[in-house]
Design a protein around this motif. Structure first.
Motif, short mmCIF file in Angstrom:
data_model
loop_
_atom_site.label_atom_id
_atom_site.label_comp_id
_atom_site.label_asym_id
_atom_site.label_seq_id
_atom_site.Cartn_x
_atom_site.Cartn_y
_atom_site.Cartn_z
N TYR A 186 -12.95 -6.50 0.71
CA TYR A 186 -12.95 -7.64 -0.21
C TYR A 186 -12.41 -8.87 0.52
O TYR A 186 -11.52 -8.75 1.37
N TYR A 198 -17.75 4.26 -8.93
CA TYR A 198 -17.51 2.99 -8.23
C TYR A 198 -17.28 1.83 -9.20
O TYR A 198 -17.54 1.95 -10.39
N GLY A 199 -16.88 0.70 -8.61
CA GLY A 199 -17.04 -0.57 -9.30
C GLY A 199 -18.50 -0.95 -9.12
O GLY A 199 -19.06 -0.79 -8.04
N VAL A 252 -19.47 -1.43 -5.39
CA VAL A 252 -18.46 -2.08 -4.55
C VAL A 252 -17.94 -1.06 -3.54
O VAL A 252 -17.60 0.06 -3.90
N ILE A 253 -17.90 -1.47 -2.28
CA ILE A 253 -17.31 -0.64 -1.22
C ILE A 253 -16.02 -1.34 -0.79
O ILE A 253 -15.87 -2.55 -0.97
N ARG A 267 -21.67 3.59 5.71
CA ARG A 267 -20.35 3.80 5.12
C ARG A 267 -20.11 5.29 4.88
O ARG A 267 -21.01 6.02 4.43
N LEU A 279 -9.88 -0.93 2.10
CA LEU A 279 -9.53 0.42 1.67
C LEU A 279 -9.86 1.38 2.82
O LEU A 279 -11.04 1.58 3.14
N GLN A 326 -6.97 -2.33 -12.65
CA GLN A 326 -8.12 -2.31 -11.74
C GLN A 326 -8.32 -3.65 -11.05
O GLN A 326 -8.34 -4.70 -11.71
N GLU A 364 -15.78 -1.41 -13.65
CA GLU A 364 -15.17 -0.33 -12.89
C GLU A 364 -15.54 1.01 -13.51
O GLU A 364 -15.36 1.23 -14.71
N LYS A 365 -16.08 1.89 -12.71
CA LYS A 365 -16.45 3.25 -13.11
C LYS A 365 -17.13 3.30 -14.48
O LYS A 365 -16.59 3.84 -15.45
N ASP A 425 -12.74 4.09 3.00
CA ASP A 425 -14.12 3.70 3.27
C ASP A 425 -14.21 3.33 4.74
O ASP A 425 -13.74 2.27 5.16
N LEU A 448 -5.25 0.43 -8.16
CA LEU A 448 -5.54 -0.42 -7.00
C LEU A 448 -5.17 -1.88 -7.26
O LEU A 448 -4.60 -2.56 -6.39
N THR A 455 -11.11 -4.50 -9.76
CA THR A 455 -12.42 -4.93 -10.26
C THR A 455 -12.27 -5.86 -11.47
O THR A 455 -12.95 -6.89 -11.56
#
Ligand code: G1P
Length: 297
Positions: A209, A172-173, A205-206, A255, A132, A231, A192-193, A135, A112, A233
């Motif tokens: 941004y 997720y982040g 994070v969804i 969401r 994104l 990433q 991140e993850k 989402d 990403l 993130t």
């Protein structure tokens, strides 16, 4: 002075393997929620937030997306002739102004962060949004609009945030919260993850941004992170290390993770029930399904 955000990046280069075989010949962003492709929800949200320039980071096999945003003169003429004005309006709302939309290819699936970096020359030196389309957020005030409003106070970088169950955090982040200010949190770190059990919070994070162009400069230097990918993130977390503000924004809305089959189905039910013309028949069907023993089998 108003902080204007007029450009948005839509990373749409993913292969969508979770939706094979459908995504063998159609981009996953064209998959339909009720009667509109996922990408249309993202575009409508961006427009509501005041976005004027739409930058798609695409890849091979995404031609259907470009066609989708093109004008369809024959179809429009035929609807006009038949007096189908409502449909004509629906169709015309999908048209994008000439010059408002740009397509950039991401030649390799490097993550990403890399996808966003591919759009750096079109962003130049302004704050920008990233959406994104997987989402999907149902909200009275569209999520990005809420964020742009909150951003007027804060500046810096802002990510949409939502509480998730602890066992889900590693998808997720995740935010490391410095101060919880209610709808806003200030952040002292982002991961991140994170490996199970190591997440700094359950605030995830969804995919919305608002970022400063500094994040693009950070991406110039960032090496691959979680999952071997570059990433976004990590590039945002770099801002915190450089003593610049990053906020998480708890949006008001629901969401749906349309990158997963279960999430897509949930969104279909929810958006279907939200449509006046479908609600009664669809709700009746769902009630019957639930009343039936072993309906799911
Ligand atoms: C991406 C981001 C992640 C974020 C998530 C939200 O992950 O890298 O930080 O929490 O979107 O949907 P992906 O779902 O693409 O793996």
């Amino acid at each position: 002075m108003k902080r204007r955000v007029t450009k948005a990046i839509f990373p749409v280069a993913g292969l969508g393997t979770r939706f094979l075989p459908a995504t063998k010949s159609i981009p996953k962003e064209i998959m339909t929620l009720v009667d509109r492709p996922l990408i249309q929800y993202a575009i409508d949200e961006a427009r509501a937030a005041g976005i004027k320039e739409f930058i798609f980071v695409t890849s091979r096999g995404k031609g259907a997306l470009e066609d989708y945003f093109d004008h369809a003169p024959e179809l429009e003429a035929s609807l006009r002739k038949k007096g189908k004005d409502e449909l004509l309006e629906v169709l015309q709302n999908t048209n994008m102004d000439s010059g408002a939309i740009a397509y950039i290819r991401q030649h390799r699936a490097l993550g990403l962060g890399h996808a966003v970096w591919c759009a750096r020359r079109l962003i130049a030196n302004e704050p920008f949004a990233v959406i994104l389309p997987d989402d999907v957020i149902a909200a009275e005030t569209p999520c990005l609009e809420q964020m742009v409003e909150a951003y007027q106070e804060t500046g810096g970088c802002m990510v949409a945030a939502m509480e998730v169950p602890p066992e889900a955090a590693s998808s997720y982040g995740v935010l490391d919260v410095k101060e919880d200010l209610g709808s806003m949190v200030s952040i002292k770190g982002m991961v991140e993850k994170p490996a199970p059990g190591t997440a700094p919070s359950n605030l995830a994070v969804i995919g919305r941004y608002i970022l400063t162009p500094k994040v693009l400069q950070n991406l110039n230097r960032i090496r691959s992170g979680a999952g071997g990918e570059i990433q976004l993130t990590d590039a945002i977390a770099e801002e915190i290390r450089n003593d610049r503000d990053v906020f998480g924004f708890r949006f008001r809305g629901e969401r749906f993770d349309c990158g997963s089959k279960a999430g897509f189905l949930q969104a279909t039910v929810s958006f279907g029930l939200a449509r006046e013309e479908l609600r009664d028949e669809f709700a009746q069907y769902l009630r019957e399904m639930i009343a039936l023993p072993n309906a799911a089998q």
